[in-house]
Design an enzyme around this catalytic site. Structure first.
Site, short mmCIF file in Angstrom:
data_model
loop_
_atom_site.label_atom_id
_atom_site.label_comp_id
_atom_site.label_asym_id
_atom_site.label_seq_id
_atom_site.Cartn_x
_atom_site.Cartn_y
_atom_site.Cartn_z
N LYS A 271 9.29 32.87 5.99
CA LYS A 271 9.49 32.50 5.02
C LYS A 271 8.90 31.60 4.92
CE LYS A 271 13.74 30.63 6.89
NZ LYS A 271 13.52 31.23 8.75
N ARG B 243 21.04 25.75 4.76
CA ARG B 243 21.74 26.32 6.11
C ARG B 243 22.68 26.83 6.08
NH1 ARG B 243 16.28 25.32 8.31
NH2 ARG B 243 15.71 26.22 9.83
N ARG C 164 3.55 32.25 17.56
CA ARG C 164 3.18 31.10 16.06
C ARG C 164 2.02 29.39 16.83
NH1 ARG C 164 7.44 29.37 12.01
NH2 ARG C 164 8.36 28.06 13.98
N ARG D 82 17.94 29.08 18.14
CA ARG D 82 17.61 29.06 16.94
C ARG D 82 18.28 30.00 16.53
NH1 ARG D 82 12.10 27.97 16.83
NH2 ARG D 82 11.90 28.01 14.59
#
Ligand code: AP5
Ligand code: ZN
Length: 208
Positions: A13, A88, A127, A165
């Site tokens: 995203k 969310r 990441r 998550r």
């Protein structure tokens, strides 16, 4: 262009939002970036949010809803915005609809960046994120290409937290796919391809 980006953690995203912002000058409203900035500044909000973020859970709705409302009222959001990481859950989506209606603004699309969980785990583990501006890139990039800041590994990009998550996403955020489908504005892009191929499809889907 007023859009919501949907997708699991690590789906890309932020990566697609960075490209849209660079090409079209719209505001990038990432609740994750806003919350991480609050944590760094050790503000009241940051202190309250940190525990939830480290645990891979959602920060309480009202804190995030207030943050987004404030950000949507800033001047740059009038030219268009990309909401990244918000809403969310259904309560946040309903709050957003109410706020946009009060502002006289329509959502053009909810864009789902669709990626399988196995891919997500490997992407997030490798990441790196810029300490200063939030830019993200795969491991190996030590200096931010956008601002020269130092790249680091986010606290929540550790394996145990990534799994939590993903659970939070499945239980609370995935129902929004149906929510926006019902509103007739859902568009889905296959996010498991090279970044520029995904971006080409994103532009087509958004009519850009
Ligand atoms: P947030 O910061 O929003 O995290 P997230 O949703 O988990 O999303 P990410 O930033 O992890 O992933 P992304 O999809 O942007 O992927 P990216 O482009 O970086 O939220 C963090 C926390 O804050 C939450 O857990 C929660 O506690 C709290 N929070 C935030 N918003 C909230 C809200 N609304 N309500 C309550 N709490 C909230 O890409 C990932 C990696 O993959 C990068 O290294 C990238 O370079 C690479 N990559 C991207 N695209 C590709 C591709 N096509 N091919 C190969 N690699 C790629
Ligand atoms: Zn940077």
């Amino acid at each position: 262009m007023n859009i919501v980006l949907l997708g699991a953690p690590g789906a890309g995203k932020g990566t697609q939002a960075q490209k849209l912002v660079a090409d079209y000058g719209v505001a990038h409203i990432s609740t994750g970036d806003l919350l991480r900035a609050a944590v760094k500044a050790q503000s009241k909000l940051g202190k309250e949010a940190k525990g939830y973020m480290d645990a891979g859970q959602l920060v309480p709705d009202q804190l995030v809803i207030d943050l987004v409302k404030e950000r949507l009222e800033e001047d740059d959001a009038k030219k268009g915005f990309i909401l990244d990481g918000f809403p969310r859950n259904t309560d946040q989506a309903v709050a957003l609809d109410g706020e946009l209606e009060a502002m006289g603004v329509n959502l053009d699309a909810a864009l789902l960046v669709d990626v399988a969980s196995e891919v997500i785990i490997s992407r997030l583990s490798s990441r790196r994120t810029c300490k200063d501006c939030g830019y993200t890139a795969p491991a190996g990039v030590d200096t931010c290409p956008r601002c020269g800041g130092e790249m680091y590994q986010r606290d929540d990009d550790k394996p145990e937290t990534i799994a939590r998550r993903l659970d939070t996403y499945k239980n609370q955020t995935e129902p929004l796919v149906e929510y926006y489908g019902g509103h007739g504005i859902l568009k889905t892009v296959d996010g498991d391809r090279p970044v520029d191929e995904v971006y080409a499809d994103v532009k087509t889907l958004l009519g850009l």
